[in-house]
Motif scaffolding. Structure first.
Motif, PDB file in Angstrom:
ATOM      1  N   HIS A  47     -25.369  41.005 -20.119  1.00 55.88           N
ATOM      2  CA  HIS A  47     -24.423  40.011 -19.614  1.00 55.88           C
ATOM      3  C   HIS A  47     -25.064  39.080 -18.590  1.00 55.88           C
ATOM      4  O   HIS A  47     -24.812  37.870 -18.593  1.00 55.88           O
ATOM      5  CB  HIS A  47     -23.210  40.706 -19.000  1.00 55.88           C
ATOM      6  CG  HIS A  47     -22.050  39.789 -18.779  1.00 55.88           C
ATOM      7  ND1 HIS A  47     -21.254  39.345 -19.804  1.00 55.88           N
ATOM      8  CD2 HIS A  47     -21.565  39.211 -17.643  1.00 55.88           C
ATOM      9  CE1 HIS A  47     -20.319  38.542 -19.325  1.00 55.88           C
ATOM     10  NE2 HIS A  47     -20.490  38.437 -18.010  1.00 55.88           N
ATOM     11  N   GLY A  48     -25.894  39.608 -17.704  1.00 52.21           N
ATOM     12  CA  GLY A  48     -26.544  38.777 -16.699  1.00 52.21           C
ATOM     13  C   GLY A  48     -27.421  37.716 -17.321  1.00 52.21           C
ATOM     14  O   GLY A  48     -27.437  36.553 -16.884  1.00 52.21           O
ATOM     15  N   ASP A  49     -28.156  38.079 -18.369  1.00 49.02           N
ATOM     16  CA  ASP A  49     -29.025  37.112 -19.021  1.00 49.02           C
ATOM     17  C   ASP A  49     -28.265  36.192 -19.964  1.00 49.02           C
ATOM     18  O   ASP A  49     -28.739  35.098 -20.273  1.00 49.02           O
ATOM     19  CB  ASP A  49     -30.153  37.839 -19.760  1.00 49.02           C
ATOM     20  CG  ASP A  49     -31.171  38.428 -18.797  1.00 49.02           C
ATOM     21  OD1 ASP A  49     -31.922  37.642 -18.206  1.00 49.02           O
ATOM     22  OD2 ASP A  49     -31.179  39.654 -18.613  1.00 49.02           O
ATOM     23  N   LEU A  50     -27.064  36.610 -20.400  1.00 42.30           N
ATOM     24  CA  LEU A  50     -26.183  35.684 -21.110  1.00 42.30           C
ATOM     25  C   LEU A  50     -25.708  34.595 -20.143  1.00 42.30           C
ATOM     26  O   LEU A  50     -25.612  33.420 -20.516  1.00 42.30           O
ATOM     27  CB  LEU A  50     -24.984  36.434 -21.698  1.00 42.30           C
ATOM     28  CG  LEU A  50     -23.975  35.592 -22.483  1.00 42.30           C
ATOM     29  CD1 LEU A  50     -24.642  34.940 -23.692  1.00 42.30           C
ATOM     30  CD2 LEU A  50     -22.787  36.456 -22.920  1.00 42.30           C
ATOM     31  N   MET A  51     -25.421  34.996 -18.897  1.00 44.38           N
ATOM     32  CA  MET A  51     -25.107  34.021 -17.854  1.00 44.38           C
ATOM     33  C   MET A  51     -26.254  33.032 -17.680  1.00 44.38           C
ATOM     34  O   MET A  51     -26.043  31.814 -17.585  1.00 44.38           O
ATOM     35  CB  MET A  51     -24.843  34.737 -16.520  1.00 44.38           C
ATOM     36  CG  MET A  51     -23.562  35.533 -16.464  1.00 44.38           C
ATOM     37  SD  MET A  51     -23.463  36.564 -14.966  1.00 44.38           S
ATOM     38  CE  MET A  51     -23.657  35.346 -13.677  1.00 44.38           C
ATOM     39  N   ALA A  52     -27.466  33.566 -17.630  1.00 40.51           N
ATOM     40  CA  ALA A  52     -28.647  32.712 -17.437  1.00 40.51           C
ATOM     41  C   ALA A  52     -28.820  31.747 -18.605  1.00 40.51           C
ATOM     42  O   ALA A  52     -29.178  30.575 -18.402  1.00 40.51           O
ATOM     43  CB  ALA A  52     -29.893  33.576 -17.277  1.00 40.51           C
ATOM     44  N   PHE A  53     -28.567  32.210 -19.828  1.00 41.67           N
ATOM     45  CA  PHE A  53     -28.748  31.347 -21.002  1.00 41.67           C
ATOM     46  C   PHE A  53     -27.742  30.200 -20.988  1.00 41.67           C
ATOM     47  O   PHE A  53     -28.104  29.038 -21.224  1.00 41.67           O
ATOM     48  CB  PHE A  53     -28.597  32.166 -22.285  1.00 41.67           C
ATOM     49  CG  PHE A  53     -28.906  31.382 -23.533  1.00 41.67           C
ATOM     50  CD1 PHE A  53     -30.197  31.312 -24.013  1.00 41.67           C
ATOM     51  CD2 PHE A  53     -27.897  30.715 -24.216  1.00 41.67           C
ATOM     52  CE1 PHE A  53     -30.498  30.579 -25.165  1.00 41.67           C
ATOM     53  CE2 PHE A  53     -28.182  29.975 -25.361  1.00 41.67           C
ATOM     54  CZ  PHE A  53     -29.483  29.908 -25.829  1.00 41.67           C
ATOM     55  N   GLY A  54     -26.473  30.503 -20.725  1.00 40.50           N
ATOM     56  CA  GLY A  54     -25.459  29.453 -20.665  1.00 40.50           C
ATOM     57  C   GLY A  54     -25.751  28.454 -19.556  1.00 40.50           C
ATOM     58  O   GLY A  54     -25.573  27.243 -19.722  1.00 40.50           O
ATOM     59  N   THR A  55     -26.223  28.965 -18.416  1.00 41.73           N
ATOM     60  CA  THR A  55     -26.573  28.090 -17.297  1.00 41.73           C
ATOM     61  C   THR A  55     -27.775  27.231 -17.647  1.00 41.73           C
ATOM     62  O   THR A  55     -27.817  26.035 -17.318  1.00 41.73           O
ATOM     63  CB  THR A  55     -26.880  28.932 -16.044  1.00 41.73           C
ATOM     64  OG1 THR A  55     -25.781  29.809 -15.787  1.00 41.73           O
ATOM     65  CG2 THR A  55     -27.092  28.047 -14.833  1.00 41.73           C
ATOM     66  N   MET A  56     -28.764  27.816 -18.322  1.00 41.41           N
ATOM     67  CA  MET A  56     -29.949  27.061 -18.728  1.00 41.41           C
ATOM     68  C   MET A  56     -29.568  25.898 -19.639  1.00 41.41           C
ATOM     69  O   MET A  56     -30.049  24.761 -19.458  1.00 41.41           O
ATOM     70  CB  MET A  56     -30.933  27.980 -19.456  1.00 41.41           C
ATOM     71  CG  MET A  56     -32.170  27.271 -19.986  1.00 41.41           C
ATOM     72  SD  MET A  56     -32.971  28.183 -21.323  1.00 41.41           S
ATOM     73  CE  MET A  56     -31.769  28.007 -22.645  1.00 41.41           C
ATOM     74  N   ALA A  57     -28.691  26.149 -20.607  1.00 45.71           N
ATOM     75  CA  ALA A  57     -28.263  25.078 -21.513  1.00 45.71           C
ATOM     76  C   ALA A  57     -27.551  23.979 -20.741  1.00 45.71           C
ATOM     77  O   ALA A  57     -27.742  22.784 -21.017  1.00 45.71           O
ATOM     78  CB  ALA A  57     -27.346  25.658 -22.594  1.00 45.71           C
TER      79      ALA A  57
END
Length: 337
Positions: A47-57
């Motif tokens: 979940h934490g890295d899903l947060m990072a992916f959405g933020t990166m986009a």
């Protein structure tokens, strides 16, 4: 009286306002974790890295808009690209479920297997984010930075201390309130939300009632990815974006979900603020506050700091361990891990 006002302003600047903003960010992250646990019955360590992916986009889109001179001053340009970031996170979550999690769901794998698989997914997400945006701190906040500036507050009130209120902090609270209210309305009032709650309470009975499990799973991932992106973007605007920081956020997010009661959306919100204020409150140096309320001869020699800021995430770990030992169901009596 003026000394008390100055002490309160210092406390508000460094504990109360940051605690509220950080608590709102953790609450959004914990809501995503608790939805996955309640409906899909496993702890999603990605979940934490899903947060990072959405933020990166969102950041990549924001940089493109900024390069073309497009903005919505005084608000941050990232708000324009937030739907794109959410769409990217949703696509990644649904794709991962279709390629990875569905395989184990069809075989009715044990929850621990899903946890192990989610750890592998976490490393894949992390590698994707690092590949596209790098590992360094990235700043993408623009627009008006402050709503209240410390110097203006000092001039207005005549106090020695100035209150500073950043736009990102207010934006965090407003977006979190809207998102949480919309989520609870969806879960309580819509047919799909009621189906999700029924599926969470008793999967077999829900299936007998004609509820489509594929639809429930899809909506759950959409909601979790949306909440993850909101939490990630707000955290990045308030502080900065660095992939490893989002990996570290996993601990306080899980602590928040478990403290409030895993599987309980209200508990995730409560737990987010409990963890946030614990972290901020225990690692702040109170000497500057005490100098206004304690006589000079009684002032402590040190910083009056209970824990160094280096141990900020250790606070979450301690809270998590204590809750699991003393009250495994959390504050609102959720499910036992």
């Amino acid at each position: 009286m003026e000394n008390l006002a100055n002490a309160f302003v210092v406390l508000a600047n460094f504990v109360l306002i940051p605690g509220v903003a950080y608590g709102a960010q953790l609450a959004l992250g914990a809501l995503g974790v608790t939805l996955i646990y309640a409906v899909l019955r496993f702890s999603n360590f990605a979940h934490g890295d899903l947060m990072a992916f959405g933020t990166m986009a969102t950041i990549l889109g924001t940089w493109w808009l900024q390069a073309n001179g497009i903005g919505i001053h005084p608000l941050p340009t990232a708000l324009l690209m937030l739907p794109v970031g959410i769409a990217a996170a949703v696509a990644l979550a649904l794709g991962t479920d279709r390629v990875v999690y569905r395989f184990y769901r069809r075989r009715k794998a044990a929850p621990v297997v899903f946890v192990i698989v989610s750890v592998g997914v976490m490393f894949v997400y992390n590698a994707l984010v690092r590949f596209f945006i790098g590992v360094e701190d990235q700043r993408f906040e623009d627009g008006e930075r402050f709503i209240i500036r410390a110097r203006d507050f000092e001039t207005l009130t005549g106090l020695d201390e100035g209150l500073a209120l950043r736009s990102s902090q207010v934006l965090t609270v407003v977006v979190a309130l809207v998102a949480v209210a919309a989520l609870f309305w969806f879960l309580q009032r819509t047919r799909t939300g009621k189906a999700m709650r029924a599926f969470s309470d008793n999967e077999d009975l829900a299936l007998l009632s004609g509820i489509d499990p594929k639809r429930v799973v899809m909506i759950t991932w959409v909601l979790a990815a949306t909440l993850a992106t909101l939490a990630g973007v707000l955290y990045g605007l308030d502080k900065s974006f660095r992939p490893f920081n989002y990996f570290q956020l996993l601990l306080p997010i899980f602590a928040a979900a478990i403290v409030g009661g895993i599987g309980k959306p209200v508990g995730a919100v409560v737990g987010g603020f409990v963890v946030a204020f614990s972290e901020v409150g225990l690692t702040y140096a109170y000497r500057r506050v005490l100098q206004y309320v304690v006589p000079e001869d009684l002032m402590p020699d040190g910083l009056a700091q209970l824990l160094s800021t280096d141990y900020k995430f250790a606070v979450s770990f301690i809270i998590l361990v204590l809750v699991l030992l003393l009250r495994p169901t959390g504050i609102l009596r959720g499910r036992v891990i």
